[in-house]
Design a protein around this motif. Structure first.
Motif, short mmCIF file in Angstrom:
data_model
loop_
_atom_site.label_atom_id
_atom_site.label_comp_id
_atom_site.label_asym_id
_atom_site.label_seq_id
_atom_site.Cartn_x
_atom_site.Cartn_y
_atom_site.Cartn_z
N MET A 504 19.87 35.36 81.27
CA MET A 504 18.78 35.22 82.23
C MET A 504 19.13 34.20 83.31
SD MET A 504 14.80 34.28 81.56
CE MET A 504 13.60 34.33 82.90
N PHE A 505 19.63 33.04 82.86
CA PHE A 505 19.99 32.01 83.83
C PHE A 505 21.18 32.43 84.69
CE2 PHE A 505 17.13 29.43 81.43
CZ PHE A 505 16.76 28.39 82.27
N ALA A 506 22.12 33.15 84.09
CA ALA A 506 23.28 33.61 84.86
C ALA A 506 22.87 34.58 85.95
CB ALA A 506 24.30 34.26 83.92
N GLN A 507 21.87 35.39 85.70
CA GLN A 507 21.41 36.35 86.70
C GLN A 507 20.55 35.71 87.78
OE1 GLN A 507 19.60 39.16 83.97
NE2 GLN A 507 21.29 40.61 84.23
N LEU A 508 19.80 34.64 87.43
CA LEU A 508 18.80 34.13 88.35
C LEU A 508 19.13 32.78 88.98
CD1 LEU A 508 15.50 35.15 86.52
CD2 LEU A 508 16.61 36.25 88.46
N LEU A 509 20.06 32.02 88.44
CA LEU A 509 20.34 30.71 89.04
C LEU A 509 20.82 30.82 90.49
CD1 LEU A 509 21.89 28.41 86.27
CD2 LEU A 509 19.72 28.15 87.48
N PRO A 510 21.69 31.79 90.85
CA PRO A 510 22.02 31.90 92.28
C PRO A 510 20.78 32.16 93.14
CG PRO A 510 23.61 33.10 90.94
CD PRO A 510 22.50 32.69 90.02
N TRP A 511 19.85 32.97 92.63
CA TRP A 511 18.60 33.23 93.35
C TRP A 511 17.79 31.96 93.53
CZ3 TRP A 511 13.68 33.05 90.83
CH2 TRP A 511 12.61 33.43 91.63
N VAL A 512 17.75 31.14 92.45
CA VAL A 512 17.04 29.87 92.53
C VAL A 512 17.61 29.00 93.64
CG1 VAL A 512 16.65 27.69 91.28
CG2 VAL A 512 16.32 29.87 90.11
N ARG A 513 18.91 29.09 93.84
CA ARG A 513 19.58 28.25 94.84
C ARG A 513 19.65 28.91 96.21
NH1 ARG A 513 25.12 26.11 92.42
NH2 ARG A 513 24.82 24.59 94.10
N GLY A 514 18.97 30.07 96.37
CA GLY A 514 18.96 30.75 97.66
C GLY A 514 20.22 31.54 97.95
N LEU A 515 20.94 31.91 96.89
CA LEU A 515 22.18 32.65 97.04
C LEU A 515 22.01 34.07 96.54
CD1 LEU A 515 24.57 29.89 95.64
CD2 LEU A 515 24.09 30.38 98.05
N ASN A 516 22.95 34.92 96.85
CA ASN A 516 22.94 36.30 96.38
C ASN A 516 23.88 36.46 95.20
OD1 ASN A 516 21.18 37.21 98.44
ND2 ASN A 516 22.90 37.27 99.89
N GLY A 517 23.70 37.57 94.46
CA GLY A 517 24.63 37.91 93.38
C GLY A 517 24.28 37.23 92.07
N GLY A 518 25.21 37.34 91.11
CA GLY A 518 25.01 36.78 89.78
C GLY A 518 26.24 36.07 89.30
N LEU A 519 26.14 35.54 88.08
CA LEU A 519 27.23 34.77 87.48
C LEU A 519 27.76 35.49 86.25
CD1 LEU A 519 25.39 31.31 87.48
CD2 LEU A 519 26.89 32.21 89.27
N LEU A 520 29.02 35.24 85.93
CA LEU A 520 29.61 35.71 84.69
C LEU A 520 29.41 34.65 83.61
CD1 LEU A 520 32.97 37.14 86.07
CD2 LEU A 520 31.15 38.48 85.03
N VAL A 521 28.97 35.08 82.43
CA VAL A 521 28.76 34.16 81.32
C VAL A 521 30.07 33.98 80.56
CG1 VAL A 521 27.45 33.71 79.22
CG2 VAL A 521 26.37 34.91 81.13
#
Length: 715
Positions: A504-521
């Motif tokens: 959940m955090f990997a998918q949404l943390l970039p959004w929280v920071r105003g960025l696009n895309g997601g992260l790899l866990v």
């Protein structure tokens, strides 16, 4: 007469990336020619990428490889230079792993691989057939665009050599160097002076020394020039190919490429005097064997490697000789290998997956610490490459961080770059200690990751309450009077919820920071924990990829000790002195959960047992016999038997976890990775009744030679 010989390597090829692979091949040839080279060698299967696996069974892979070769031959790339290029070729409806030797827009020879790598990580016999007609060749019919470009209808196909005006070149393909009767031996006796070896050899800790010794040995007794080219980078799987191209002359290395690099293309050069080869071979015993050796078919080419001209045998090197001298081979210590190999692998995976960074559940323990420090090492390498002006690295860094391609952003500080692409999270519960929470925070600050801290007790309580509502039963920890089943279930609830939160955090943390895309866990289970099954299935060991999944706990601790000083991270000392613990059970004044106590054996013991199981191919009984001799001075036969039986029991009953193991960087020869490397069943008679009975019988009869105090022996 001096020859300028060049090996183009560190081609960071990507499986099925035909366009990118083509451009990297052309760039390597361009660099080679700019340095005056007349011979260029590339890594194994460089056109489609070595790691295509079952895509080699598809006709499209072969078709597109020919299309790439056509592009190379249509250009002026091969004018004035002999190029050794790797690709799959279908001959008489049989697919071979081949080297295609070209010069001046024409094909000289197609040389198929004769000895296949078919163990460990490799399954070449699944995809290719070896050429078994040694010293024999046939005509290969050229078709379509290749025929039009080259004005050729056929080309020799088979075990032959290339004869230029001034020397003779033979091909030895990767695994063939590692065989007892390597082809270079017989080729050398038949007058071949230059040997090319194109390889797809992966990195494994402490492996390089063996490779170097074989390359040196190839020309030590029989003389000659050995050109070794290797793939470098992650081309789409668990392996990192570690480059380290080499040129050896008469048993001495004269040029060595980097073993770990973010560069897509690397070229090494050496200038060799062929008269040194002939002088080295002036030995009576060698010449007697050579005089009686069988001949190889020679493909004649009217070209001189010395002068780079056609039929110019008498031309002298007007620039004079400046022969490359022998060098000291550079070996990285294992701690450096861990800092560099997985970091390069992570960079390739990040830039090619087109995601925006990595996420690590940072627990405050040494495993997630090691994973995080490897990511920090990756950031350091990116900054170093950017400082050298490596355009591709800078371009990838801008894209990953969301900067425009034409921006002025250049990564200049690893902590600043980490703050953009690396995210960590401490997921605490009531069982977590203040110390682990503080260590996680301090490490995040030290390496610059974007860090969040949370307490997940409310979620754990909700799941526990749901179970109680449905069943009318409330499970308790062992310390609160619960059974082993209750205790284990309550631990697993926490571990599995961390996995859910991680994604959940990997998918949404970039959004929280105003960025696009997601992260790899990223996962953080080491090879020993996987071997023992000391992990929860689908817990936070379940991730997208795992950079430490093939590295032992012992090596990870040494790596952290190294990084503490090499990376100027004094916080790492606190991780080294902390007791390894999962922190899934309540801490009391009499009990603190310990990994090694839970497992019933130390991490060092696990490493030894793992190597006996996989590398030495020992079963339970043979393992006991071996360890009775090795551990008999400090453990009784009964104690050794107990540890051996416990290991094989836990290994067997947890083997099913390996079928879902997170894809991990391969670094150890005893990895239990079910998907590629360790092909064993996952349903076992886990108590091994026959084997364990024999062990028990022998343990009782064996003499106790251990040296301990009497009270300890009584226990």
């Amino acid at each position: 007469m001096g020859h300028t010989l060049v090996l183009a390597t560190s081609l960071n090829q990507w499986a099925l990336d035909f366009e990118g692979n083509l451009q990297r091949i052309l760039e390597s040839i361009r660099i080679a020619k700019s340095r005056g080279a007349t011979l260029r060698v590339g890594p194994e299967l460089e056109v489609p990428g070595y790691g295509c696996l079952d895509h080699f069974l598809e006709g499209d892979t072969i078709r597109h490889s020919w299309e790439v070769l056509a592009e190379i031959l249509s250009s002026d790339a091969t004018d004035g230079i002999v190029c050794d290029i790797g690709m799959p070729v279908e001959h008489k409806s049989v697919v071979y792993n081949c080297r295609v030797i070209v010069h001046d827009r024409r094909l000289l020879l197609i040389r198929p691989k004769m000895w296949m790598a078919n163990d460990g990580n490799y399954r070449e016999l699944r995809h290719f057939t070896p050429w078994t007609k040694h010293r024999q060749w046939e005509n290969f019919e050229l078709r379509g665009k290749i025929r039009k470009i080259t004005n050729q209808t056929t080309v020799p196909f088979g075990d032959a050599v290339i004869s230029t005006v001034d020397t003779c070149i033979g091909v030895e393909l990767c695994e063939e160097l590692f065989t007892p009767a390597s082809p270079h031996i017989l080729m050398g006796l038949d007058g071949v002076e230059i040997f090319t070896n194109s390889s797809g050899s992966h990195h494994e800790l402490r492996k390089l020394y063996r490779r170097v010794e074989l390359i040196k040995e190839a020309t030590l007794t029989s003389g000659g020039v050995y050109l070794y080219s290797n793939q470098q980078g992650c081309d789409g799987d668990r392996l990192y190919y570690d480059g380290c191209a080499m040129i050896a002359v008469n048993g001495s290395v004269v040029a060595q490429g980097t073993q770990f690099s973010l560069a897509d293309v690397e070229v090494i050069t050496a200038k060799v005097d062929m008269e040194d080869i002939r002088a080295h071979r002036a030995k009576s015993s060698r010449n007697m064997q050579a005089a009686s050796s069988q001949s190889y078919h020679r493909v004649e080419v009217p070209f001189s490697l010395s002068s780079g001209k056609v039929e110019d045998e008498d031309d002298e090197d007007l620039a004079g000789l400046s022969v490359t001298k022998a060098i000291q081979v550079r070996y990285h210590i294992p701690e450096e290998e861990i800092a560099l190999g997985p970091a390069c692998w992570l960079w390739d995976y990040l830039r090619r997956s087109r995601t925006q960074g990595y996420f690590v559940p940072l627990s405050g323990g040494i495993d997630s610490c090691a994973t995080s420090v490897i990511v920090y090492s990756m950031c350091r390498l990116v900054v170093q490459a950017a400082a050298r002006g490596e355009i591709q690295v800078i371009s990838d860094a801008r894209r990953i961080t969301g900067e425009p391609e034409d921006s002025a952003y250049i990564p200049s500080d690893p902590r600043e770059f980490a703050s953009r692409i690396f995210h960590t999270c401490y997921m605490g519960t009531e069982n977590s200690s203040v110390e682990t929470r503080q260590r996680a925070h301090d490490l995040a600050v030290a390496i610059g990751s974007y860090h969040v801290d949370l307490n997940m007790d409310s979620i754990v309580t909700a799941v526990r309450a749901l179970f109680s509502f449905v069943t009318g039963k409330t499970p308790n920890f062992r310390s609160h009077g619960g059974s082993n089943a209750e205790n284990l279930a309550l631990q697993n609830i926490q571990a599995r919820l961390r996995m859910v939160l991680s994604y959940m955090f990997a998918q949404l943390l970039p959004w929280v920071r105003g960025l696009n895309g997601g992260l790899l866990v990223l996962g953080s289970a080491n090879v020993d924990e996987s071997l023992r099954g000391y992990l929860t299935k689908y817990d936070c060991s379940s991730a997208d990829i795992n950079p430490i999944g093939g590295i032992s706990k012992t090596d990870l601790k040494k790596f952290i000790a190294y990084a503490q000083h090499a990376f100027d991270l004094p916080i790492l000392e606190s991780f080294l002195t902390a007791v390894p613990t999962a922190e899934l059970e309540p801490i009391t004044h009499t009990y603190v959960q310990s990994d090694e106590a839970d497992m019933g054996m130390t991490y060092d013991e696990l490493s030894i047992l793992g190597r006996l199981r996989k590398v030495e191919k020992y079963g339970p009984y043979s393992t006991f016999l071996k360890l009775r001799d090795e551990w008999g001075s400090f453990l009784s036969p009964i104690e050794i038997a107990r540890k051996v039986k416990l290991f094989f029991f836990e290994y067997a009953r947890n083997r099913h976890k390996m079928t879902t193991l997170t894809p991990a960087y391969h670094a150890e020869s005893y990895s239990p990775d079910d998907n590629r490397f360790d092909l064993r069943p996952f349903l076992y008679p886990s108590r091994f009744p026959w084997q364990f009975k024999k062990i028990d019988e022998l343990a009782v009869r064996s003499k106790d030679n251990s040296i301990r105090d009497a009270s300890a022996k009584d226990k």
